[in-house]
Design an enzyme around this catalytic site. Structure first.
Site, short mmCIF file in Angstrom:
data_model
loop_
_atom_site.label_atom_id
_atom_site.label_comp_id
_atom_site.label_asym_id
_atom_site.label_seq_id
_atom_site.Cartn_x
_atom_site.Cartn_y
_atom_site.Cartn_z
N HIS A 563 1.12 9.08 -7.78
CA HIS A 563 1.36 8.28 -6.63
C HIS A 563 2.04 9.06 -5.53
O HIS A 563 1.60 8.76 -4.48
CB HIS A 563 2.39 7.22 -6.89
N GLU A 564 2.96 9.86 -5.74
CA GLU A 564 3.73 10.73 -4.72
C GLU A 564 2.79 11.46 -4.00
O GLU A 564 3.06 11.71 -2.90
CB GLU A 564 4.99 11.37 -5.22
N HIS A 567 0.90 10.07 -1.26
CA HIS A 567 1.60 10.11 -0.13
C HIS A 567 1.37 11.55 0.67
O HIS A 567 1.39 11.81 1.80
CB HIS A 567 3.10 9.78 -0.19
#
Length: 815
Positions: A563-564, A567
């Site tokens: 997920h990170e 980003h």
């Protein structure tokens, strides 16, 4: 999860849960690994320069680079801050920024940034000619970068730096610069120059599409600060803003208050709790003897106690008593929340909006509260049969009506019906996962990670790892610093993506006295133009590994880092030339799309085959084991969806124009009860109404801290989950239902998602734009590949109520 800060300076940091703090020791030093990095880089460069007949050495060099990347994260290192390698040599400055070599120089950097910003303010205010006005947008974007390059690092330092002198300097720098920035946000002269530039055809007619979006974002930010109001109205706006800030802080402080009402629980009712939990409760609670000789514990139901009692206690009356006391919350927090919501409504109406919801959503994809309502109700209609079936199953298991305090207990029992599943951790070492991400990004976007040795003073702790992001031609695109292990000197930020420096074109900067001297390491040349490289920092709180073992991740940890990294890749590829719309600087209801899409890749068997293998034997992860874990998690996922929908709906009601203020104190509890009894949440099912319904005397809203940072925008995460699922289905995986973790191309109705064509489509239509294009246009463009009707593409591109209704009808993955 924390939203981007609004105004001249913005930054994004997405938070989740934390972990246990420990100290890690090991054998291999990062200094030794650094020498391996230098050796490998030399070998790689030499092999790349070889003739075509040297294909084998090139391949071997690539494999060595991959081994080094894996070992960078898997080999244990010494964490002593006094390690020779950590302080050896002249410091280059934190994050390779020459101004950040010491707390004193960091303070000076803040002063220099303000001086540079003030010089740019003077240039903007002096703009008279069409060409000078045209430079207003560039000046403000450059000004924003000058402040953010220090403020965002100050925020990072406050959270993760182990040295208190650095933390104090960061606090001081951030505080003074924040005050200066707020002054800029209400600077009438700057606002007027932006309006002049946008309204002058001789100026705005030559704006690029992205430049126009940057100008519009500045204008909106100014107008949200009430800058266009008459003097008396603006004075009231400033007072309301200050009151909102004070009420927000008071509301958050209320979360730390210990519940003021104890629950009497017979000690025998705690026998089912884990022994260490029961022992902790006994040590922190008062006890007394009942007349029959039973020991009664006066239990204070804080979050920790409530979690374990509600999950493990077999006595229903005890669970009910703990639930009601826990959910009663803090009366002071309720008072602060109601004041906060009243002032937000007044603030929005002061600048011409019907409600705070209308104000907050004006520049979001949703655009209005009515559109959000259409989305939420569409999603609820789709999900009602699923959560009703789950509740019916829980009802059957209990043999009686199910109530809110039964949820955790019954779900935990059903989760263990088939016994405990074998752990996935041995197959998911951190180094293997990072290597898998690099291989995935290379297949999708033609970019990969390259391990890099930090210079003295470049990182804040020996455990921090540095990655270079390079493209197929070996060109550097940006830097990622990974600080992923829990430690006592680290704030409990959970998982976060910090933008320490945004990508931005710098060769056309406006020259001012005291302007930033861009170091050679942070700037690259492309097609005759110079660009500042993006720098991001990923923060996690993964458990520290045992001595002699690589870090082994849980499945939740794997999804977190995927997920990170979503980003981070947005920041790396969203290089459109402007700071203010670079990478993740986009609407809050679009920013989670790339990161949530990465969670789909984490669950794909094709992606797992890139990295998931046993850390001792290299045996591949049995996909049947993953399937069982996934099925176990999905069994009750409809309940999590219900909770998210409820919170999003409550957030909308609290920020509507109808606040029931006239009904007196406690009105927020009455609104809470109204929302909990809305038919959209149980569809007429008696079991669901009993399970999800309001419990008299509870004030759950006092615990809803996201109301501070995500006022009227809490729907965004659900919204992006649906968008990510649609793109996964229609761009990367075809029109299949989501049945991952079945081996074989196409056997699950889903072709291989490792498609460079699909990756390039997503990169070019979504990631590369950052916030420089209307997100609805990006969504329509990425989905316009022949698998979506022309009418639906047209509706999506318009982004009105029909688009929101369409999104609400799309399949929600993992349901």
């Amino acid at each position: 999860m924390r939203r981007a800060q609004q105004g001249i300076c913005q930054h994004l940091a997405l938070l989740s849960t934390g972990g246990k703090l420990q100290q890690r020791q090991g054998g291999h030093s990062a200094f030794m690994l650094g020498r391996r990095l230098q050796t490998a880089r030399t070998a790689s460069t030499a092999s790349t320069a070889s003739t075509a007949s040297a294909a084998a050495p090139v391949h071997e060099a690539a494999r060595e680079d991959e081994r080094i990347l894996r070992d960078l994260f898997d080999l244990p290192t010494q964490t002593t801050l006094g390690s020779r390698w950590f302080h050896q040599g002249r410091p280059t400055g934190l994050l390779m920024e020459a101004r950040f070599v010491s707390p004193a120089s960091f303070r000076r950097a803040g002063e220099q940034a303000v001086a540079e910003a003030q010089a740019l303010v003077s240039r903007v205010l002096a703009a008279q000619t069409a060409e000078q006005k045209r430079q207003v947008v560039k000046c403000l974007d450059q000004l924003s970068d000058a402040l953010c390059r220090v403020m965002d690092v100050a925020e990072l330092v406050r959270q993760v730096h182990p040295d208190s002198s650095w933390q104090r300097a960061a606090d001081a720098v951030y505080g003074s610069m924040f005050d200066y920035m707020n002054g800029l946000n209400t600077h009438v002269g700057l606002y007027r120059k932006v309006v002049e530039a946008m309204d002058d055809p001789a100026c705005s007619g030559s704006f690029s599409a992205i430049e126009r979006e940057v100008a519009l974002s500045f204008r909106r930010d100014f107008e949200r600060s009430g800058i266009h109001l008459p003097k008396q109205a603006h004075t009231r706006f400033v007072a309301l803003s200050a009151a909102i800030h004070d009420h927000s802080r008071a509301f958050l402080r209320g979360q730390a208050q210990t519940p003021d009402r104890a629950v009497d629980v017979p000690m025998e009712h705690l026998r089912a709790l884990p022994s260490q939990v029961a022992m902790a409760i006994l040590q922190s609670s008062k006890t007394r003897k009942r007349s029959d000789g039973a020991t009664i514990i006066q239990l204070i139901p804080d979050d920790y106690v409530a979690h374990h009692v509600l999950r493990d206690c077999t006595d229903e009356p005890t669970r009910e008593a703990v639930f009601c006391a826990w959910q009663r919350g803090s009366p002071r927090a309720v008072t602060s929340l109601e004041a906060l919501l009243r002032e937000r409504l007044a603030l929005a109406q002061a600048v011409g909006y019907d409600s705070f919801g209308h104000m907050a959503l004006d520049d979001k994809m949703a655009r209005s509260p009515g559109h959000v309502d259409a989305f939420l109700r569409g999603l609820a209609a789709q999900a009602q049969p699923r959560w009703s079936a789950v509740v019916d199953a829980l009802h059957a298991a209990k043999g009686a009506a199910v109530r809110p305090w039964d949820r955790d207990f019954l779900v935990a029992r059903q989760q263990m019906d088939g016994g405990a599943l074998p752990s996935l951790r041995p197959y998911l070492s951190l180094g293997r996962v990072v290597l898998g991400l690099s291989r995935l990004f290379k297949r999708l976007y033609g970019v990969e990670f390259r391990a890099a040795a930090p210079q003295p003073g470049e990182i804040w702790h020996p455990e921090v790892r540095k990655l270079e992001v390079v493209d197929d031609a070996g060109r550097l695109l940006g830097l990622i610093y990974c600080d992923v292990f829990a430690r006592s000197s680290k704030a409990h930020v959970g998982a976060a993506h910090f933008t320490a420096r945004c990508a931005r074109r710098v060769d056309d900067d406006i020259g001012v006295q005291g302007g930033a001297d861009h170091a050679g390491q942070t700037v690259v040349e492309r097609d005759g133009q110079r660009f500042q490289l993006p720098v991001v920092v990923l923060i996690c709180d993964f458990p520290v590994p045992a001595e002699g073992s690589p870090p082994l991740l849980s499945w939740s940890n794997v999804e977190t880092i995927f997920h990170e990294m979503g980003h981070a890749m947005h920041s790396m590829l969203g290089q459109n030339g402007f700071h203010n719309v670079a990478g993740t600087r986009c609407p809050v209801d679009f920013v989670e799309l790339p990161s949530i899409l990465m969670e789909h890749f984490a669950r794909s068997p094709h992606v797992l085959e890139l990295f998931a293998s046993h850390y001792k034997t290299d045996a591949p992860l049995p996909l049947e084991l993953i399937r069982k874990h996934t099925e176990q998690r999905r069994r009750h996922s409809a309940l999590d969806l219900h909770a998210q929908l409820f919170m999003a709906a409550l957030d909308q009601r609290y920020h509507s124009k109808d606040l029931h203020v006239a009904s007196g104190p406690g009105w927020s509890s009455r609104v809470l009860a109204d929302v909990q009894q809305d038919q959209m949440f149980f569809g007429g099912s008696p079991s669901a109404a009993s399970f999800f319904g309001h419990v008299q005397g509870t004030q759950w809203q006092s615990r809803f801290t996201h109301l501070v940072g995500y006022g009227a925008s809490y729907y965004a995460y659900l919204f992006d989950r649906v968008l990510a699922g649609r793109i996964w289905d229609r761009v990367f995986c075809g029109d299949s239902s989501d049945t991952p973790l079945v081996r074989g191309g196409g056997e699950d109705g889903c072709g291989n998602p490792l498609s460079r064509e699909a990756g390039e489509r997503f990169k070019n239509e979504v990631l590369s734009w950052g916030g420089g294009r209307d997100p609805w246009m990006s969504l329509a463009a990425v989905l316009d590949n022949g698998k979506t009707s022309a009418k639906e593409i047209e509706d999506i591109a318009q982004g009105e109520k029909s688009a929101m209704r369409a999104v609400g009808s799309w399949r929600l993955p993992d349901l």
